[in-house]
Design an enzyme around this catalytic site. Sequence first.
Site, PDB file in Angstrom:
ATOM      1  N   HIS A  80     -12.990  20.602  14.896  1.00 12.53           N
ATOM      2  CA  HIS A  80     -11.795  21.426  15.115  1.00 12.53           C
ATOM      3  C   HIS A  80     -10.918  21.501  13.880  1.00 12.53           C
ATOM      4  CE1 HIS A  80     -13.028  21.164  19.310  1.00 12.53           C
ATOM      5  NE2 HIS A  80     -12.543  22.384  19.327  1.00 12.53           N
ATOM      6  N   ASP A  93     -19.912  24.157  21.083  1.00  9.05           N
ATOM      7  CA  ASP A  93     -20.347  23.142  22.043  1.00  9.05           C
ATOM      8  C   ASP A  93     -21.739  23.433  22.572  1.00  9.05           C
ATOM      9  OD1 ASP A  93     -18.361  21.134  22.185  1.00  9.05           O
ATOM     10  OD2 ASP A  93     -17.006  22.599  23.062  1.00  9.05           O
ATOM     11  N   CYS A 130     -17.097  33.381  21.370  1.00  6.45           N
ATOM     12  CA  CYS A 130     -15.902  32.959  20.640  1.00  6.45           C
ATOM     13  C   CYS A 130     -16.141  31.703  19.802  1.00  6.45           C
ATOM     14  CB  CYS A 130     -14.715  32.762  21.584  1.00  6.45           C
ATOM     15  SG  CYS A 130     -14.991  31.455  22.770  1.00  6.45           S
TER      16      CYS A 130
HETATM   17  C1  PEP Z   1     -16.904  26.396  21.323  1.00  9.34           C
HETATM   18  O1  PEP Z   1     -17.252  25.324  21.823  1.00  9.34           O
HETATM   19  O2  PEP Z   1     -17.687  27.155  20.722  1.00  9.34           O
HETATM   20  C2  PEP Z   1     -15.500  26.837  21.410  1.00  9.34           C
HETATM   21  C3  PEP Z   1     -15.143  28.049  21.063  1.00  9.34           C
HETATM   22  O3  PEP Z   1     -14.594  25.918  21.816  1.00  9.34           O
HETATM   23  P1  PEP Z   1     -14.077  24.722  20.871  1.00  9.34           P
HETATM   24  O4  PEP Z   1     -14.619  24.950  19.497  1.00  9.34           O
HETATM   25  O5  PEP Z   1     -12.600  24.733  20.917  1.00  9.34           O
HETATM   26  O6  PEP Z   1     -14.672  23.523  21.542  1.00  9.34           O
HETATM   27 MG    MG Z   2     -15.906  24.280  23.098  1.00  6.78          MG
END
Ligand code: PEP
Ligand code: MG
Length: 544
Positions: free
Chosen positions: A188, A455, A502
């Site tokens: 993140h 994820d 996303c």
């Molecule tokens: C993902 O897991 O691709 C996602 C968009 O959520 P995050 O990166 O916040 O876990």
């Molecule tokens: Mg995620």
Amino acid sequence: MNKFSGKGVYGAIAIGKISVFKRQEVSVHKTHVTDVEHEKNRVNSAKELARNQLQEIYNKAKKEVGETNAQIFEIHMMMIDDDDYNESIISIIETQLVNAEYAVAKTSEIFVQKFSSMEDSYMQARAADIKDISNRIIQNLDTSNARSSENDEKVIICADDMAPSETVLLDKEKVLAFVTAGGSINSHTAILARNMNIPAIIGVGADFLSVIKDGDSAIVDGYTGDFIISPDEKTESDYLEKQSYDRSRKELLHTLKGKDNVTIDGKKINVFANIGSTDDIGPVLANDAGGIGLFRSEFIYLESNDYPTEDEQFTAYKKALVSMAGKKVIIRTLDIGADKKAKYFDLPHEENPALGFRAIRICLSRPEIFKTQLRALLRASAYGNLGIMFPMITSVSELERVLVICDAVKAELKEKGIKYNENTELGIMIETPAAAVISDKLAPLVDFFSVGTNDLTQYTLACDRQNPSVEQYCDNHHEAILRLIETSSQNAHANGAWIGICGELAADTTLTERFLRMGIDELSVSPSYILKIREKVRSIDLSK
Ligand code: PEP
Ligand code: MG
């Protein structure tokens, strides 16, 4: 001159001075004092500095986000001079013969408790302001810590590693680049750097930390991952040239502003932006995003020292919706846990946090937190085109429980006559292999899917997205990932739902054509990638 290498997270060049990241010590110790007058004078000086800092922040905010939004800093200035607040600090110093830091912290505690227990939600929200000004005064009491307001030079932040909660608290205006010893591409912190449009290099290894010091000049090449310390004249001038070429190339992309995201044969696609806070909306608008495809609401929680109140959340969500003026804004409910931890959640220690108590699991086991957020979201829905998205779904029964809670919150609002948009779209993240495999069962229950490839990759390929040593196994082009996305797309469309992506893979232009051929309706990326995706979409001919 010294050169280190890591992985570039966001392609851009930064040239500037190094600032070694220091973790803020927030704990306040109680000490016995004899010179009461000295402590009282220290409080006065710290308050004076706080007034000046707030005035400066107010002026800047007024220019950048308008007078209404800047007013909060005026309120903070008034609070600093509140009689009751000041009398409490002085009386604690005088009667208990304690240090100024302790007296301010204790006063903060008393006032926060007083405000939090008030009925009126406006007054409840003031508790956070009290905490904020008290922390400012405490920081200013430590003169070695007090930041001179004149020191406005942007710096290259160097650290061993940074937690998302530390990254969000940095003053974005002062960060030129990040360089960290640890970290991985899909962490993140890396995502935040991308959202902030700043070159960042991660995974450099710890050796560089013993070579650098504050004020050293350095170059960060976010394309190659090169980090050059104390560059010689020739290297610096080469990089200045590379930087100016890079900037002009990016400016060129801006000629695509106002154009459609449409393929040569006429297929339109939505290109939306990912954000972590309302501060990111400026770049979203500047890059001509068609909407917001992922607002990671947990960052509001990470920026707070306590659970954000319903009103605080409502204000942030409403701001996003109003700023986007009717364009779609998809806000994801709290995805706390794993690497995104806030102390006040008091989450248990886990051996495998990514496989643990996270996101929707926390919301379903602590429904009051979840309901507060849903109330704030639904109230905000009256001000724009909101979509609410639930993270980490793994089963139909879990989603059904979520929807029951949602219905209960809507019924409660209706009963109280509080307005909300009945047509607010509800969707889920497809970020566990389980969700993709049973997407035929999940799709009939929602309006949309959004694939979280970050994820989805870690869970499908069994490789921790935080762990640089398994990054070689995190092949996000793996056929397994692409098939799971395709299955989800087919099942969404077969059930009248739409589907977006996303996760970070949405910005990978080598896959854009494949995604379009799968029928993906929306790609949501960091604001700085929007025009690049537009350029790519406009070069594709699906009829061939
Ligand atoms: C993902 O897991 O691709 C996602 C968009 O959520 P995050 O990166 O916040 O876990
Ligand atoms: Mg995620």
